[in-house]
Design a protein around this motif. Structure first.
Motif, PDB file in Angstrom:
ATOM      1  N   LYS A   1     -50.180 -25.036  25.769  1.00  0.00           N
ATOM      2  CA  LYS A   1     -51.137 -25.917  26.682  1.00  0.00           C
ATOM      3  C   LYS A   1     -52.237 -26.665  25.977  1.00  0.00           C
ATOM      4  CE  LYS A   1     -50.746 -23.252  30.889  1.00  0.00           C
ATOM      5  NZ  LYS A   1     -51.624 -22.531  32.272  1.00  0.00           N
ATOM      6  N   PHE A   2     -52.604 -25.857  25.040  1.00  0.00           N
ATOM      7  CA  PHE A   2     -53.676 -26.351  24.103  1.00  0.00           C
ATOM      8  C   PHE A   2     -53.270 -27.638  23.317  1.00  0.00           C
ATOM      9  CE2 PHE A   2     -56.427 -27.044  20.533  1.00  0.00           C
ATOM     10  CZ  PHE A   2     -57.867 -26.737  20.991  1.00  0.00           C
ATOM     11  N   LYS A   3     -52.033 -27.544  22.774  1.00  0.00           N
ATOM     12  CA  LYS A   3     -51.639 -28.663  21.984  1.00  0.00           C
ATOM     13  C   LYS A   3     -51.173 -29.750  22.937  1.00  0.00           C
ATOM     14  CE  LYS A   3     -48.466 -29.820  18.460  1.00  0.00           C
ATOM     15  NZ  LYS A   3     -47.406 -29.435  17.481  1.00  0.00           N
ATOM     16  N   ALA A   4     -50.778 -29.520  24.109  1.00  0.00           N
ATOM     17  CA  ALA A   4     -50.237 -30.635  25.223  1.00  0.00           C
ATOM     18  C   ALA A   4     -51.931 -31.455  25.381  1.00  0.00           C
ATOM     19  CB  ALA A   4     -49.833 -30.059  26.542  1.00  0.00           C
ATOM     20  N   GLU A   5     -52.848 -30.534  25.660  1.00  0.00           N
ATOM     21  CA  GLU A   5     -54.130 -31.432  26.162  1.00  0.00           C
ATOM     22  C   GLU A   5     -54.611 -31.898  24.843  1.00  0.00           C
ATOM     23  OE1 GLU A   5     -57.302 -32.571  28.056  1.00  0.00           O
ATOM     24  OE2 GLU A   5     -55.861 -31.236  29.118  1.00  0.00           O
ATOM     25  N   PHE A   6     -54.828 -31.375  23.691  1.00  0.00           N
ATOM     26  CA  PHE A   6     -55.570 -32.170  22.605  1.00  0.00           C
ATOM     27  C   PHE A   6     -54.701 -32.616  21.562  1.00  0.00           C
ATOM     28  CE2 PHE A   6     -58.430 -28.703  24.359  1.00  0.00           C
ATOM     29  CZ  PHE A   6     -59.631 -29.367  24.848  1.00  0.00           C
ATOM     30  N   SER A   7     -53.440 -32.532  21.691  1.00  0.00           N
ATOM     31  CA  SER A   7     -52.591 -33.440  20.759  1.00  0.00           C
ATOM     32  C   SER A   7     -52.721 -32.644  19.123  1.00  0.00           C
ATOM     33  CB  SER A   7     -52.502 -34.569  20.585  1.00  0.00           C
ATOM     34  OG  SER A   7     -52.248 -35.164  21.777  1.00  0.00           O
ATOM     35  N   ALA A   8     -53.009 -31.085  19.404  1.00  0.00           N
ATOM     36  CA  ALA A   8     -53.469 -30.490  18.068  1.00  0.00           C
ATOM     37  C   ALA A   8     -53.043 -29.078  18.393  1.00  0.00           C
ATOM     38  CB  ALA A   8     -54.993 -30.709  17.521  1.00  0.00           C
ATOM     39  N   LYS A   9     -52.835 -28.369  17.224  1.00  0.00           N
ATOM     40  CA  LYS A   9     -52.897 -26.640  17.343  1.00  0.00           C
ATOM     41  C   LYS A   9     -53.962 -26.276  17.401  1.00  0.00           C
ATOM     42  CE  LYS A   9     -50.844 -22.926  14.596  1.00  0.00           C
ATOM     43  NZ  LYS A   9     -50.330 -22.554  13.332  1.00  0.00           N
ATOM     44  N   ALA A  10     -54.042 -25.188  18.414  1.00  0.00           N
ATOM     45  CA  ALA A  10     -55.375 -24.586  18.467  1.00  0.00           C
ATOM     46  C   ALA A  10     -55.908 -23.716  17.411  1.00  0.00           C
ATOM     47  CB  ALA A  10     -54.873 -23.403  19.524  1.00  0.00           C
ATOM     48  N   LYS A  11     -56.841 -24.294  16.664  1.00  0.00           N
ATOM     49  CA  LYS A  11     -57.392 -23.669  15.342  1.00  0.00           C
ATOM     50  C   LYS A  11     -58.791 -23.188  15.595  1.00  0.00           C
ATOM     51  CE  LYS A  11     -58.347 -24.631  10.582  1.00  0.00           C
ATOM     52  NZ  LYS A  11     -58.775 -25.389   9.615  1.00  0.00           N
ATOM     53  N   MET A  12     -59.060 -21.861  15.643  1.00  0.00           N
ATOM     54  CA  MET A  12     -60.321 -21.414  15.805  1.00  0.00           C
ATOM     55  C   MET A  12     -61.168 -21.982  14.665  1.00  0.00           C
ATOM     56  SD  MET A  12     -60.051 -17.931  18.053  1.00  0.00           S
ATOM     57  CE  MET A  12     -61.843 -18.414  18.882  1.00  0.00           C
ATOM     58  N   ILE A  13     -62.455 -22.111  14.825  1.00  0.00           N
ATOM     59  CA  ILE A  13     -63.457 -22.410  13.720  1.00  0.00           C
ATOM     60  C   ILE A  13     -63.510 -21.142  13.011  1.00  0.00           C
ATOM     61  CG2 ILE A  13     -65.905 -22.835  13.447  1.00  0.00           C
ATOM     62  CD1 ILE A  13     -66.027 -24.456  15.777  1.00  0.00           C
ATOM     63  N   PRO A  14     -63.523 -21.302  11.652  1.00  0.00           N
ATOM     64  CA  PRO A  14     -63.798 -19.807  10.893  1.00  0.00           C
ATOM     65  C   PRO A  14     -65.076 -19.143  11.150  1.00  0.00           C
ATOM     66  CG  PRO A  14     -62.817 -21.641   9.775  1.00  0.00           C
ATOM     67  CD  PRO A  14     -63.319 -22.216  11.052  1.00  0.00           C
ATOM     68  N   PHE A  15     -65.122 -17.877  11.337  1.00  0.00           N
ATOM     69  CA  PHE A  15     -66.352 -17.233  11.620  1.00  0.00           C
ATOM     70  C   PHE A  15     -67.312 -17.458  10.897  1.00  0.00           C
ATOM     71  CE2 PHE A  15     -68.895 -13.455  11.089  1.00  0.00           C
ATOM     72  CZ  PHE A  15     -68.959 -12.655  12.278  1.00  0.00           C
ATOM     73  N   ASP A  16     -67.060 -17.828   9.667  1.00  0.00           N
ATOM     74  CA  ASP A  16     -68.553 -18.036   8.704  1.00  0.00           C
ATOM     75  C   ASP A  16     -68.913 -19.367   8.972  1.00  0.00           C
ATOM     76  OD1 ASP A  16     -66.397 -18.998   7.597  1.00  0.00           O
ATOM     77  OD2 ASP A  16     -67.288 -18.787   5.375  1.00  0.00           O
ATOM     78  N   MET A  17     -68.297 -20.138   9.707  1.00  0.00           N
ATOM     79  CA  MET A  17     -68.738 -21.623  10.154  1.00  0.00           C
ATOM     80  C   MET A  17     -69.206 -22.136  11.662  1.00  0.00           C
ATOM     81  SD  MET A  17     -65.564 -23.915   7.902  1.00  0.00           S
ATOM     82  CE  MET A  17     -66.693 -25.381   8.426  1.00  0.00           C
ATOM     83  N   VAL A  18     -69.045 -20.996  12.458  1.00  0.00           N
ATOM     84  CA  VAL A  18     -69.313 -21.017  13.917  1.00  0.00           C
ATOM     85  C   VAL A  18     -70.651 -21.582  14.094  1.00  0.00           C
ATOM     86  CG1 VAL A  18     -69.271 -19.937  16.099  1.00  0.00           C
ATOM     87  CG2 VAL A  18     -67.423 -19.398  14.734  1.00  0.00           C
ATOM     88  N   GLU A  19     -71.467 -20.759  13.555  1.00  0.00           N
ATOM     89  CA  GLU A  19     -73.033 -21.062  13.869  1.00  0.00           C
ATOM     90  C   GLU A  19     -73.538 -22.645  13.479  1.00  0.00           C
ATOM     91  OE1 GLU A  19     -77.488 -18.809  14.002  1.00  0.00           O
ATOM     92  OE2 GLU A  19     -75.917 -18.178  12.260  1.00  0.00           O
ATOM     93  N   GLU A  20     -72.920 -22.945  12.025  1.00  0.00           N
ATOM     94  CA  GLU A  20     -73.360 -24.080  11.631  1.00  0.00           C
ATOM     95  C   GLU A  20     -72.676 -25.244  12.427  1.00  0.00           C
ATOM     96  OE1 GLU A  20     -71.776 -26.850   7.797  1.00  0.00           O
ATOM     97  OE2 GLU A  20     -71.389 -24.652   7.601  1.00  0.00           O
ATOM     98  N   LEU A  21     -71.509 -25.185  12.807  1.00  0.00           N
ATOM     99  CA  LEU A  21     -70.795 -26.208  13.635  1.00  0.00           C
ATOM    100  C   LEU A  21     -71.143 -26.159  15.141  1.00  0.00           C
ATOM    101  CD1 LEU A  21     -67.276 -25.993  12.116  1.00  0.00           C
ATOM    102  CD2 LEU A  21     -69.157 -27.487  11.630  1.00  0.00           C
ATOM    103  N   THR A  22     -71.388 -24.896  15.583  1.00  0.00           N
ATOM    104  CA  THR A  22     -71.947 -25.055  17.254  1.00  0.00           C
ATOM    105  C   THR A  22     -73.280 -24.904  17.452  1.00  0.00           C
ATOM    106  OG1 THR A  22     -71.606 -22.679  17.494  1.00  0.00           O
ATOM    107  CG2 THR A  22     -69.444 -23.791  17.519  1.00  0.00           C
ATOM    108  N   GLY A  23     -74.059 -24.223  16.658  1.00  0.00           N
ATOM    109  CA  GLY A  23     -75.326 -23.960  16.864  1.00  0.00           C
ATOM    110  C   GLY A  23     -75.727 -22.626  17.309  1.00  0.00           C
ATOM    111  N   HIS A  24     -74.890 -21.959  17.760  1.00  0.00           N
ATOM    112  CA  HIS A  24     -74.716 -20.399  17.923  1.00  0.00           C
ATOM    113  C   HIS A  24     -73.856 -19.623  17.170  1.00  0.00           C
ATOM    114  CE1 HIS A  24     -77.235 -21.828  21.382  1.00  0.00           C
ATOM    115  NE2 HIS A  24     -76.059 -22.497  21.805  1.00  0.00           N
TER     116      HIS A  24
END
Length: 156
Positions: free
Chosen positions: A70-93
């Motif tokens: 479903k994720f790939k159908a919606e976003f035309s991309a494989k579901a790739k979670m943000i790496p743990f050590d980059m979550v805060e930098e990229l999201t703000g939390h």
């Protein structure tokens, strides 16, 4: 800190004083449900992904997980979670407190339809021991979400 950032965002809607803080961790769905004394499905968890190199948050019911097809159908991309050590930098939390409030400007927020039909939900508020009680309608109104998506399935 992320908690203050989320509260500052919520203050624009007169909700900053509604944030609950717990002595125990509420970083996982199970911990949050125990701290709040609610059903796991009522936890509005924010899942962070990279789509076309940019951060995306999917806010979903706590008893759901991403359905890769479903994720790939919606976003035309494989579901790739943000790496743990980059979550805060990229999201703000930081992990455990990721929420749709006070995120970085380039974060695209989507609400999963798994939240529909649930009257009250409890998203985190920027820390691993916080949450806020909101109706799904109120969550939709204050998150600047792009749209509703159908990218989850029930956890078995």
């Amino acid at each position: 800190m992320s908690l203050e950032r989320a509260k500052a965002y919520l203050k624009r809607f007169g909700l900053d004083n509604e944030v609950m803080e717990f002595d125990a961790s509420s970083a996982t769905v199970r911990e949050a449900a125990e701290a709040i004394d609610c059903k796991e499905e009522e936890i509005a968890k924010s899942l962070s992904f990279l789509v076309d190199g940019g951060p995306v948050l999917i806010v979903a019911a706590g008893d759901r997980k991403i359905d890769n097809k479903k994720f790939k159908a919606e976003f035309s991309a494989k579901a790739k979670m943000i790496p743990f050590d980059m979550v805060e930098e990229l999201t703000g939390h930081a992990v455990g407190g990721v929420c749709p409030f006070g995120v970085n400007e380039d974060v695209a927020v989507y609400l999963d339809i798994s939240l529909k039909g649930i009257e009250t939900v409890y998203p985190a508020c920027g820390s691993s021991n916080s949450a806020i009680r909101l109706t799904v309608d109120k969550l939709e109104k204050i998150t600047n979400s792009k749209k509703w998506v159908d990218v989850c399935r029930i956890i078995k």
